[in-house]
Design a protein around this motif. Structure first.
Motif, short mmCIF file in Angstrom:
data_model
loop_
_atom_site.label_atom_id
_atom_site.label_comp_id
_atom_site.label_asym_id
_atom_site.label_seq_id
_atom_site.Cartn_x
_atom_site.Cartn_y
_atom_site.Cartn_z
N THR A 253 0.93 -1.20 0.09
CA THR A 253 -0.16 -0.09 0.16
C THR A 253 0.80 1.34 -0.02
O THR A 253 0.38 2.61 0.01
CB THR A 253 -0.78 0.06 1.48
N GLY A 254 2.19 0.98 0.09
CA GLY A 254 2.86 2.18 0.34
C GLY A 254 3.09 2.69 1.79
O GLY A 254 3.92 3.62 2.17
N LYS A 255 2.40 1.84 2.65
CA LYS A 255 2.65 2.29 4.31
C LYS A 255 2.96 0.66 4.89
O LYS A 255 2.23 0.36 5.79
CB LYS A 255 1.16 2.54 5.07
N GLU A 256 4.24 0.27 4.33
CA GLU A 256 4.71 -1.07 4.77
C GLU A 256 5.13 -0.95 6.23
O GLU A 256 5.78 0.21 6.41
CB GLU A 256 5.73 -1.50 3.74
N PRO A 257 5.02 -1.83 6.99
CA PRO A 257 5.84 -1.98 8.34
C PRO A 257 7.32 -1.98 8.18
O PRO A 257 7.77 -2.34 7.09
CB PRO A 257 5.40 -3.18 8.97
N THR A 258 7.95 -1.39 9.05
CA THR A 258 9.41 -1.37 9.01
C THR A 258 10.27 -2.08 10.11
O THR A 258 9.74 -2.67 11.16
CB THR A 258 9.81 0.22 9.20
N ASP A 259 11.24 -2.55 9.70
CA ASP A 259 12.19 -3.30 10.59
C ASP A 259 12.46 -2.36 11.77
O ASP A 259 13.25 -1.44 11.55
CB ASP A 259 13.40 -3.88 9.93
N PRO A 260 12.31 -3.04 13.21
CA PRO A 260 12.35 -2.17 14.15
C PRO A 260 13.86 -1.87 14.40
O PRO A 260 14.20 -1.00 15.14
CB PRO A 260 12.05 -3.17 15.49
N VAL A 261 14.97 -2.69 13.67
CA VAL A 261 16.45 -2.41 14.09
C VAL A 261 16.70 -1.30 12.92
O VAL A 261 17.56 -0.56 13.13
CB VAL A 261 17.07 -3.64 14.12
N THR A 262 16.58 -1.86 11.63
CA THR A 262 17.32 -1.22 10.73
C THR A 262 16.34 -0.12 10.02
O THR A 262 16.86 0.99 9.39
CB THR A 262 17.47 -2.32 9.61
N GLY A 263 15.10 -0.19 10.08
CA GLY A 263 14.36 0.93 9.34
C GLY A 263 13.67 0.62 8.00
O GLY A 263 13.06 1.36 7.50
N GLY A 264 14.11 -0.50 7.34
CA GLY A 264 14.05 -1.13 6.26
C GLY A 264 12.32 -1.35 5.87
O GLY A 264 11.73 -1.91 6.86
N ALA A 265 11.80 -1.10 4.90
CA ALA A 265 10.41 -1.50 4.75
C ALA A 265 10.37 -3.15 4.63
O ALA A 265 11.10 -3.75 3.66
CB ALA A 265 9.71 -0.64 3.28
N ILE A 266 9.35 -3.42 5.12
CA ILE A 266 9.17 -5.13 5.16
C ILE A 266 7.93 -5.23 4.04
O ILE A 266 6.96 -4.95 4.37
CB ILE A 266 8.55 -5.57 6.42
N ILE A 267 8.36 -5.50 2.95
CA ILE A 267 7.49 -5.71 1.84
C ILE A 267 7.16 -7.27 1.79
O ILE A 267 8.01 -8.04 1.79
CB ILE A 267 8.36 -5.11 0.65
N SER A 268 5.73 -7.56 1.53
CA SER A 268 5.19 -9.07 1.48
C SER A 268 5.85 -9.60 2.72
O SER A 268 5.89 -10.80 2.34
CB SER A 268 5.89 -9.62 -0.03
N GLY A 269 5.95 -9.02 3.82
CA GLY A 269 6.56 -9.63 4.94
C GLY A 269 7.76 -10.01 5.23
O GLY A 269 8.30 -10.81 6.02
#
Ligand code: SF4
Length: 765
Positions: free
Chosen positions: A353-369
């Protein structure tokens, strides 16, 4: 014949002459093959003419599968790493007990969610992933990733936004086929690839467009070959889109009926200076205009992007631009065009959606889980309180296959515990605390979920060719033993479910729903429970296939008419049961769904089942092209290295024995004629490659398909192999000793392995 000569032998009296059906596991095509087995050796391989998808087709790689099955370094005992880095053998009970205790300890010490699962299958073994999902469900593992997150997450992000689904081209029927950063002659990607390429090349009414930095084997067959400057794909695609608008070539009525957001997209594309971007891409404006006109005039256009753009700068943007192109010429849902498709089991989710959750350590977008592969090691090393504390890796070799191998090795040392399940001692297994030996892909039931066929989609369930090598276990059994040892699954849980399964699928379904409601972890353990119950009712060797009963039910529930049209009979659960039984019984593969092209828009998951062209993040990156150039080289690193080129004798890392390669034994560094002259290098000389991340020495190959300034190394090299035991011998360069985890796409985090700045020095002239 004299009377003293033996009578001719037949497969009836000599099992070594019998042909056994299976598939090739070296690429996502999974061509059907027939194999002869003598003792445990695969002695002959030929295409299976009865296979539903490949119809007898194979490439040269399948013939050498024995190098996988009988690699001299097969593991035959669980191993435990000692403090000095050596390994001792464990019996299975001890190994299962210690691994279970260690994983539970991570959860109790650091809280849930600090274990990471990586892998779950390769080009031929996706059942493994269903069992990995069971482990994740039981242990509450939410961090996961696999190789798709270093290749396909940018594409998935775009497809989620545009279609809510995965799309694929119909190259066998397309009037114009476009290959973008893809060399299907070697990387394949659709049924009977080389036959289809030759058919297109021989047909004057059809055209092939190849956009690549190298003049590949596919480019040699193309009607239009646009040899872009490395990093130039985004400029070229933008210029093509601008030309569509400039020359009034849009499928205007179709766009109005079938898309949303086209005004914003057309406004953005119309700003592109065509001549300037053509120059930046390394092609002429005339070439851009000619290819655009051919594309716009076609009744159908299919486009295949691959790692050449998915691992290069602007990768996510190019994924968007090429889909905008096929959409703006109205080539979705028409025969020979792009379309969404069904899946027995989706290997990805396309819900971005463009509002993907992010990794709590690195901040990268978690796309498709999936956590971006380039950020996994960074999420472990360091002292962030949320960092990952354990790694569970199966059927994957991230130390070798992910960027910055040294950093991943460090990450494996930094976790509390690491567990690897694999068939051989890989580079990753060599760093693990526990190594559990799996049965090979030909020693158990297997299936893959790659098929993207439309209007007919197929799947091929395989039966084992051989019993598991002594000392190994199929992953289903490993995961079942772990679940029982950790206390998630008991004999008391299983007894009534086994009895229900013996009475039939429907009785089992009712009993399982009741059991999972009373004890939710039984639902989380899905695949393991199915293996232990329905698996016992299946023919010998097929127990591991049991999770596909659930998948068949899901598919039949969602697409009953299309499953029936594919030849399966029944209503409701009986339809899913019929599909599952057909998969289990059939070695030539079965049609799982049969669609009509009118279904294409029904397969979209966008809110109004139209194609969405309005993605503001893409317009922002497109605008940013104005101030940038294609090449990312510097004075220190003046070459662009493509790390991981697919060649005739490269595969993923499951082919470890260097003897499998009939050509290019060391995996040469290819460079242009001009660069070779400049450096004073000849084919066969040694040459040092240095990047910001590392250095390596390769044998040189002067190759006239390369452009000046561009060099390439193949994938699948630099693997350790020790046929006589002792220290593994390395052949060729491991590409990821030269790559950096920081060199990646800003949206998807996918690595830019095809655009690594490098310099060269001659080692031996
Ligand atoms: S490597 Fe070749 S034979 Fe094997 S699946 Fe791919 S195309 Fe088929």
């Amino acid at each position: 014949m004299t009377t003293t000569e033996p009578a001719p032998t037949t497969s009836q009296d000599d099992p070594a002459l019998a042909w056994h059906k299976n598939v090739c596991i070296l690429c996502s095509n999974n061509c059907g093959v027939e194999m002869r087995i003598d003792e445990r050796e695969i002695t002959r391989v030929r295409g299976n003419k009865s296979h539903i998808a490949s119809k007898g087709y194979t490439c040269e790689k399948a013939l050498r599968l024995n190098h996988y099955q009988n690699a001299k370094t097969r593991l035959t005992s669980p191993l435990k790493r000692m403090e000095d880095g050596t390994y001792i053998e464990l019996d299975w009970d001890t190994a299962i007990a210690e691994v279970s205790e260690a994983l539970l300890a991570v959860n109790s010490t650091h809280g849930p969610g600090k274990i990471m699962y990586y892998g779950g299958g390769g080009q031929g073994n996706h059942l493994v992933g269903t069992y990995g999902a069971a482990l994740r469900g039981a242990l509450g593992i939410t961090r996961k990733s696999n190789a798709l997150a270093q290749e396909k997450t940018g594409e998935a992000w775009v497809e989620g936004r545009m279609y809510g689904a995965h799309t694929h081209g119909e190259f066998a029927d397309a009037e114009v086929s476009i290959f973008l950063g893809k060399n299907p002659w070697h990387s394949h990607g659709f049924d009977e690839t080389r036959r289809v390429l030759k058919e297109i090349a021989a047909d004057d009414s059809r055209s092939m467009v190849v956009i690549d930095v190298r003049r590949t084997e596919t480019a040699d067959l193309a009607d239009y070959f646009l040899q872009v400057t490395p990093g130039g794909d985004a400029f070229l695609m933008a210029a093509i889109l601008a030309t569509l608008i400039d020359e009034d070539l849009l499928a205007t009525d179709w766009i109005g009926e079938n898309t949303v957001g086209s005004d914003a997209a057309i406004a953005a594309f119309s700003q592109i200076p065509i001549a300037e971007y053509a120059t930046k891409a390394g092609v002429t404006e005339d070439e851009v205009r000619a290819v655009t006109r051919r594309i716009a005039a076609a009744k159908s256009v299919s486009i295949y992007e691959d790692l050449g753009i998915e691992m290069a700068p602007h990768s996510t943007l190019v994924s968007y631009l090429q889909r905008a192109l096929s959409t703006l010429v109205g080539s979705y849902g028409v025969p020979g065009g792009m379309t969404a498709h069904t899946s027995l089991v989706p290997i990805f989710s396309y819900g971005a959606t463009g509002k993907e959750p992010t990794d709590p350590v690195t901040g990268g977008a978690i796309i498709s889980g999936l956590i971006p592969c380039n950020e996994i090691a960074q999420g472990i090393t360091g002292d962030h309180p949320e960092r990952t504390r354990a790694l569970f890796i199966e059927s994957a070799n991230p130390v070798h296959s992910l960027a910055d191998s040294a950093l991943f090795r460090q990450a494996m040392r930094d976790v509390d515990v690491s567990v690897v399940i694999d068939v051989v001692m890989t580079e990753t297994a060599l760093e693990a605390d526990y190594v559990l030996p799996a049965a090979s892909q030909y020693e158990k039931a297997e299936i893959t979920f790659f098929s993207a066929g439309f209007p007919t989609n197929t799947a091929t369930m395989r039966a084992p060719l051989l019993p598991p090598l002594e000392g190994t276990l199929p992953e289903a059994e490993i995961h079942s033993r772990l679940a029982k040892e950790m206390g998630f699954l008991t004999d008391e849980d299983l007894e009534p479910l086994i009895a229900a399964a013996e009475r039939g699928y429907d009785e089992f379904a009712a009993a399982y729903m009741t059991a999972a409601a009373a004890k939710p972890v039984l639902g989380a353990l899905g695949a393991v429970v199915l293996y232990e119950t329905i698996g016992r009712t299946l023919p010998d060797g097929m127990a591991m296939a049991a999770p596909m009963w659930f998948s068949a039910q899901q598919l039949a529930m969602r697409f009953p008419d299309q499953v029936r049209a594919a030849g399966h009979a029944g209503e409701d659960s009986a339809l899913g049961n019929a599909l599952f039984d057909a998969l289990v019984a059939n070695r030539d593969g079965v049609a799982i769904t049969q669609h009509e092209h009118g279904d294409s828009f029904n397969l979209l998951r966008t809110p109004d089942q139209k194609i969405n062209l309005d993605i503001p993040e893409m317009f922002a990156e497109l605008a940013g092209l104005a101030d940038s150039t294609a090449l990312r080289t510097t004075d220190d690193f003046p070459f662009v290295l493509s790390a991981g080129e697919r060649r005739s004798f490269t595969a993923n890392t499951i082919m470890r024995d260097p003897a499998w390669r009939k050509k290019d034994p060391e995996g040469a560094l290819r460079l242009s004629v001009g660069d070779a002259q400049q450096l004073g290098v000849a084919t066969g000389d040694r040459i040092r490659i240095t990047t910001e991340a590392g250095t390596a020495v390769a044998v040189a190959e002067v190759n006239d398909s390369m452009q000046d300034g561009h060099i390439s190394l193949p994938n699948g090299l630099g693997l350790g192999y020790s046929p006589a035991g002792g220290e593994p011998e390395l052949t060729g360069v491991a590409p990821n000793e030269l790559t950096s985890a920081d060199w990646r796409d800003p949206i998807a985090g996918t690595p830019w392995h095809k655009h690594v700045p490098a310099r060269l020095e001659v080692v031996s002239p």
